[in-house]
Design a protein around this motif. Structure first.
Motif, mmCIF file in Angstrom:
data_model
loop_
_atom_site.group_PDB
_atom_site.id
_atom_site.type_symbol
_atom_site.label_atom_id
_atom_site.label_comp_id
_atom_site.label_asym_id
_atom_site.label_seq_id
_atom_site.Cartn_x
_atom_site.Cartn_y
_atom_site.Cartn_z
ATOM 1 N N THR A 77 0.860 -1.427 0.086
ATOM 2 C CA THR A 77 -0.080 0.074 0.060
ATOM 3 C C THR A 77 0.831 1.337 -0.034
ATOM 4 N N ASP A 78 2.369 1.027 -0.073
ATOM 5 C CA ASP A 78 3.031 2.246 0.116
ATOM 6 C C ASP A 78 3.285 2.893 -1.340
ATOM 7 N N ALA A 79 3.300 4.354 -1.556
ATOM 8 C CA ALA A 79 3.527 4.811 -2.538
ATOM 9 C C ALA A 79 4.869 4.635 -3.107
ATOM 10 N N TYR A 80 5.869 4.490 -2.249
ATOM 11 C CA TYR A 80 7.113 4.340 -2.239
ATOM 12 C C TYR A 80 7.727 3.632 -1.264
ATOM 13 N N GLY A 81 8.920 2.866 -1.768
ATOM 14 C CA GLY A 81 9.408 2.019 -0.803
ATOM 15 C C GLY A 81 10.939 1.736 -1.272
ATOM 16 N N GLY A 82 11.767 1.005 -0.515
ATOM 17 C CA GLY A 82 13.032 0.657 -0.658
ATOM 18 C C GLY A 82 13.102 -0.546 -1.734
ATOM 19 N N CYS A 83 14.272 -0.538 -2.450
ATOM 20 C CA CYS A 83 14.465 -1.496 -3.428
ATOM 21 C C CYS A 83 15.974 -2.287 -3.213
ATOM 22 N N THR A 84 16.076 -3.459 -3.170
ATOM 23 C CA THR A 84 17.518 -4.107 -2.741
ATOM 24 C C THR A 84 18.451 -3.563 -4.054
ATOM 25 N N LEU A 85 17.796 -3.231 -5.147
ATOM 26 C CA LEU A 85 18.898 -2.906 -6.158
ATOM 27 C C LEU A 85 19.367 -1.619 -6.153
ATOM 28 N N PHE A 86 18.561 -0.634 -5.424
ATOM 29 C CA PHE A 86 18.867 0.805 -5.401
ATOM 30 C C PHE A 86 19.466 1.536 -4.190
ATOM 31 N N GLY A 87 19.803 0.768 -3.057
ATOM 32 C CA GLY A 87 20.448 1.025 -1.893
ATOM 33 C C GLY A 87 19.450 1.778 -1.124
ATOM 34 N N ASP A 88 19.828 3.112 -0.839
ATOM 35 C CA ASP A 88 18.902 3.768 0.164
ATOM 36 C C ASP A 88 17.794 4.887 -0.873
ATOM 37 N N LYS A 89 17.832 4.676 -1.812
ATOM 38 C CA LYS A 89 16.788 5.323 -2.936
ATOM 39 C C LYS A 89 15.404 4.547 -2.749
ATOM 40 N N GLN A 90 14.574 5.336 -2.732
ATOM 41 C CA GLN A 90 12.805 5.029 -2.671
ATOM 42 C C GLN A 90 12.441 4.893 -4.006
ATOM 43 N N VAL A 91 11.897 3.605 -4.513
ATOM 44 C CA VAL A 91 11.241 3.610 -5.686
ATOM 45 C C VAL A 91 9.681 3.545 -5.798
ATOM 46 N N ALA A 92 9.223 4.179 -6.804
ATOM 47 C CA ALA A 92 7.647 4.275 -6.840
ATOM 48 C C ALA A 92 6.947 3.057 -6.857
ATOM 49 N N ALA A 93 6.133 2.639 -6.060
ATOM 50 C CA ALA A 93 5.216 1.375 -6.071
ATOM 51 C C ALA A 93 4.871 1.033 -7.562
ATOM 52 N N ARG A 94 4.414 2.189 -8.211
ATOM 53 C CA ARG A 94 3.663 2.209 -9.480
ATOM 54 C C ARG A 94 4.858 2.013 -10.562
ATOM 55 N N GLY A 95 6.168 2.079 -10.243
ATOM 56 C CA GLY A 95 7.331 2.048 -11.181
ATOM 57 C C GLY A 95 7.488 0.563 -11.662
ATOM 58 N N TRP A 96 8.523 0.568 -12.449
ATOM 59 C CA TRP A 96 9.133 -0.888 -13.045
ATOM 60 C C TRP A 96 10.459 -0.663 -13.427
ATOM 61 N N CYS A 97 11.278 -1.718 -13.280
ATOM 62 C CA CYS A 97 12.639 -1.826 -14.119
ATOM 63 C C CYS A 97 12.591 -3.304 -14.527
ATOM 64 N N SER A 98 13.756 -3.400 -15.469
ATOM 65 C CA SER A 98 13.987 -4.869 -16.075
ATOM 66 C C SER A 98 14.306 -5.854 -15.147
ATOM 67 N N SER A 99 14.828 -5.482 -14.035
ATOM 68 C CA SER A 99 15.199 -6.542 -12.903
ATOM 69 C C SER A 99 13.811 -7.090 -12.259
ATOM 70 N N TYR A 100 12.739 -6.821 -12.588
ATOM 71 C CA TYR A 100 11.371 -7.356 -12.005
ATOM 72 C C TYR A 100 11.456 -8.560 -11.672
ATOM 73 N N THR A 101 11.065 -9.040 -10.664
ATOM 74 C CA THR A 101 10.823 -10.542 -10.389
ATOM 75 C C THR A 101 9.945 -10.710 -9.098
ATOM 76 N N ASN A 102 9.329 -11.717 -9.390
ATOM 77 C CA ASN A 102 8.241 -11.908 -8.154
ATOM 78 C C ASN A 102 8.583 -13.546 -7.656
ATOM 79 N N MET A 103 9.741 -13.976 -7.642
ATOM 80 C CA MET A 103 10.010 -15.122 -6.868
ATOM 81 C C MET A 103 10.242 -14.920 -5.438
#
Length: 103
Positions: A77-103
């Motif tokens: 439900t968060d609009a932004y959150g952390g991502c293990t790929l981008f360190g301390d940067k917050q990514v948009a929940a509605r965003g996407w990158c080529s490393s997408y995985t749902n495993m």
């Protein structure tokens, strides 16, 4: 000028809600990942999934976004959150990158 109780309450509610919105925007925006970031560009990150170049990234599938990625560290439900790929940067929940995985 005499201020009524109703007017005073409306001003208070309006100011309070504006402050809450600006604090939330600041919290996310202060550390939000920019699409111009070199690592973001390398991974094709878009902060809005509708902007993904589907010809350039054929692995993209409808329904994929950062909020449903296993690398996303925020709540669904968060609009932004952390991502293990981008360190301390917050990514948009509605965003996407080529490393997408749902495993």
């Amino acid at each position: 000028m005499k201020t009524s109780r109703r007017h005073f309450l409306l001003l208070g509610v309006s100011a309070g809600s504006s402050l809450m919105i600006s604090r939330a925007a600041f919290a996310a925006g202060a550390n939000a990942l920019s699409e111009a970031d070199p690592q973001a560009q390398a991974l094709g990150y878009k902060d809005d999934v509708s902007k993904v170049d589907k010809a350039k990234y054929p692995q993209y599938a409808a329904g994929q976004n950062c909020a449903t990625c296993s690398l996303f560290q925020g709540k669904a439900t968060d609009a932004y959150g952390g991502c293990t790929l981008f360190g301390d940067k917050q990514v948009a929940a509605r965003g996407w990158c080529s490393s997408y995985t749902n495993m």
